[in-house]
Design a protein around this motif. Sequence first.
Motif, short mmCIF file in Angstrom:
data_model
loop_
_atom_site.label_atom_id
_atom_site.label_comp_id
_atom_site.label_asym_id
_atom_site.label_seq_id
_atom_site.Cartn_x
_atom_site.Cartn_y
_atom_site.Cartn_z
N GLU A 129 14.97 -1.31 -6.11
CA GLU A 129 15.09 -2.65 -5.53
C GLU A 129 15.63 -2.61 -4.10
N ALA A 130 16.43 -1.59 -3.80
CA ALA A 130 16.99 -1.47 -2.45
C ALA A 130 15.90 -1.21 -1.42
N LEU A 131 14.76 -0.65 -1.85
CA LEU A 131 13.67 -0.33 -0.94
C LEU A 131 12.51 -1.30 -1.04
N LYS A 152 0.83 -1.21 0.00
CA LYS A 152 0.00 0.00 0.00
C LYS A 152 0.86 1.25 0.00
N LYS A 153 2.03 1.17 0.62
CA LYS A 153 2.98 2.27 0.61
C LYS A 153 4.28 1.74 0.01
N PRO A 154 4.34 1.65 -1.32
CA PRO A 154 5.50 1.02 -1.97
C PRO A 154 6.78 1.85 -1.87
N ASP A 175 5.18 4.12 -11.40
CA ASP A 175 4.24 3.36 -10.58
C ASP A 175 4.62 1.88 -10.72
N ILE A 176 5.60 1.47 -9.96
CA ILE A 176 6.17 0.13 -10.10
C ILE A 176 5.16 -0.98 -9.81
#
Length: 269
Positions: free
Chosen positions: A90-92, A36-38, A49-50
């Motif tokens: 990707e780190a997050l 919900k919080k990407p 918008d991944i």
Amino acid sequence: MGDRSVGDRLKDFEEVDCGLTPQEAIEEAGRCLQCKKPGCVDGCPVNIDIPAFIALIAQGKFLEAAASIRQQNLLPAICGRVCPQETQCEALCILGKKEAPIRIGQLERFAADQERAKGLTIPARKALTGKRVAVIGSGPAGIVAAGELAKCGHSVVMYESLHAPGGVLTYGIPSFRLPKDVVKAEIDLILAMGVDLRLNHLVGRTVSYEELDSFDAIFLGTGAGLPYFMGIPGENLSGVYSANEFLTRVNLMHAERFPEYDTPVARMN
């Protein structure tokens, strides 16, 4: 993602990575938690918008996924290959805390490659504004600026001093990392939006500064075309190249295909 065999890679400058298959892409996209919080979006410099495009891949809607990416990024096939996703989106990725993060870059590349194979769709443009913008330099910054300005309805003229567009994408990154046909396809899409590309035009010489007065705005994207030397003995000797000259000879002037192209680099025996 599989690689070509070493035996094959030794014989050419073709791309090393083979890319994901459709089934691999769907399976990888299916791992996404659709947060919900990407955090991945916060890690993306252009805020793609991944989760949205990954969800479309998971559903097998590859072209829709590519269209979703292009809303924020006009160079997905390039960025999917060379962006440092491992230190950005990707780190997050939340999954990365306990297992491997979603392979966002490879999924972006997959969607873009699927779109290119089917035929790229020219992004919609707004009504013409009557404004004219000069973009100096056709590297990554210039290409994206020209494309975004064209989408807004402005008339764009892009000046490039070399005989091929792309900047570091063309002369700096080897083909085995970023194929030239991928770069060409992305640039051709920008040109199809109405951007006027003028090659062999060096602003200040071929094009006078006075000629630029007719534009409503000017974007400078001159890149990193000049080398920095270390000031050490022997750096000016024959056979010693700056990184810029070496990369330009190999990539833009096809030194890897000597003697088909007469632009060799010195080789030690």
